[in-house]
Design an enzyme around this catalytic site. Sequence first.
Site, PDB file in Angstrom:
ATOM      1  N   SER A  60       6.901  35.204  59.033  1.00 37.53           N
ATOM      2  CA  SER A  60       6.888  33.809  59.456  1.00 37.53           C
ATOM      3  C   SER A  60       6.579  33.763  60.937  1.00 37.53           C
ATOM      4  O   SER A  60       6.845  34.726  61.671  1.00 37.53           O
ATOM      5  CB  SER A  60       8.259  33.170  59.199  1.00 37.53           C
ATOM      6  OG  SER A  60       8.384  31.930  59.854  1.00 37.53           O
ATOM      7  N   TYR A  75      17.403  33.296  59.761  1.00 40.05           N
ATOM      8  CA  TYR A  75      16.029  33.303  59.239  1.00 40.05           C
ATOM      9  C   TYR A  75      15.075  33.980  60.224  1.00 40.05           C
ATOM     10  O   TYR A  75      14.313  34.878  59.852  1.00 40.05           O
ATOM     11  CB  TYR A  75      15.584  31.874  58.958  1.00 40.05           C
ATOM     12  CG  TYR A  75      14.180  31.765  58.409  1.00 40.05           C
ATOM     13  CD1 TYR A  75      13.932  31.966  57.057  1.00 40.05           C
ATOM     14  CD2 TYR A  75      13.097  31.467  59.238  1.00 40.05           C
ATOM     15  CE1 TYR A  75      12.647  31.872  56.545  1.00 40.05           C
ATOM     16  CE2 TYR A  75      11.817  31.370  58.738  1.00 40.05           C
ATOM     17  CZ  TYR A  75      11.592  31.573  57.386  1.00 40.05           C
ATOM     18  OH  TYR A  75      10.313  31.499  56.882  1.00 40.05           O
TER      19      TYR A  75
END
Length: 256
Positions: free
Chosen positions: A146, A159
């Site tokens: 990501s 995350y």
Amino acid sequence: MKYQFDFTDKIVLITGASRGIGRAIAEGFSSLGAISLLVGRNVEKLNETEAAILEQGGKCIKIQADINVVSQVDTMINNIKRDFNRVDILINNAGVGHRIPSIDVTEEQWKTVLDTNLNTPFFLSTKIAKEFMIPQKCGKIVNTASMGGFSGIPMSAAYSSSKGGILQMTRSLAAEWAKYNIQVNCICPHYTKTDLIQEAMSNEDWIRLVASRTPIGRLAEPEETVGAALFLASHMASYITGTYIQIDGGCYGGGF
């Protein structure tokens, strides 16, 4: 060398294939001749992915499994060995996240995100490499990282940490397994319209903020991640390993 994508009868194992980016990638591989092994926990969503692929004339097999459960992973691998005795491409796509102030994150919440996003992709990669790719002297692994792995995202410390770890894991495995002709790479999507950010997408102010900081001016669609994954898994990327492709609309990973 044929300069085109051709995955005819390649065995592609895709985690998180029941929805979002995973489903889009599975449909992409199947449209180009691959046999997509669809891994997910939600059988209803897996059925939807299967139906979409079959409607397009593709090939796929559903595998209902929780990849965080070792026994289920081992059963999955044994079944793949029995039915195909190979895995050509592994797409580590399954992921979770939450938006919680860091001071309120519990140990269990932290562990769940790190297990799903980092620990499980590592151990699944090592098992697939040991069982299939190293013996067959070839393989492609594409991890879904990501843009959050480059820049911190407020209220998403777990995350961002997991995705930063995926980038480093990718580099390490790529260096270690290059001698076996296994290429390991990442795709790094920007904010993409998936269930993972469904709550955030209900906030029009947040959507406008993201769009204003993204040169292309909008969030990504799941289908817009597919080309990068296909390229990294193809023979045209045979001299590319240990790196990543940003799918960020030109925003260069700015965290919001």
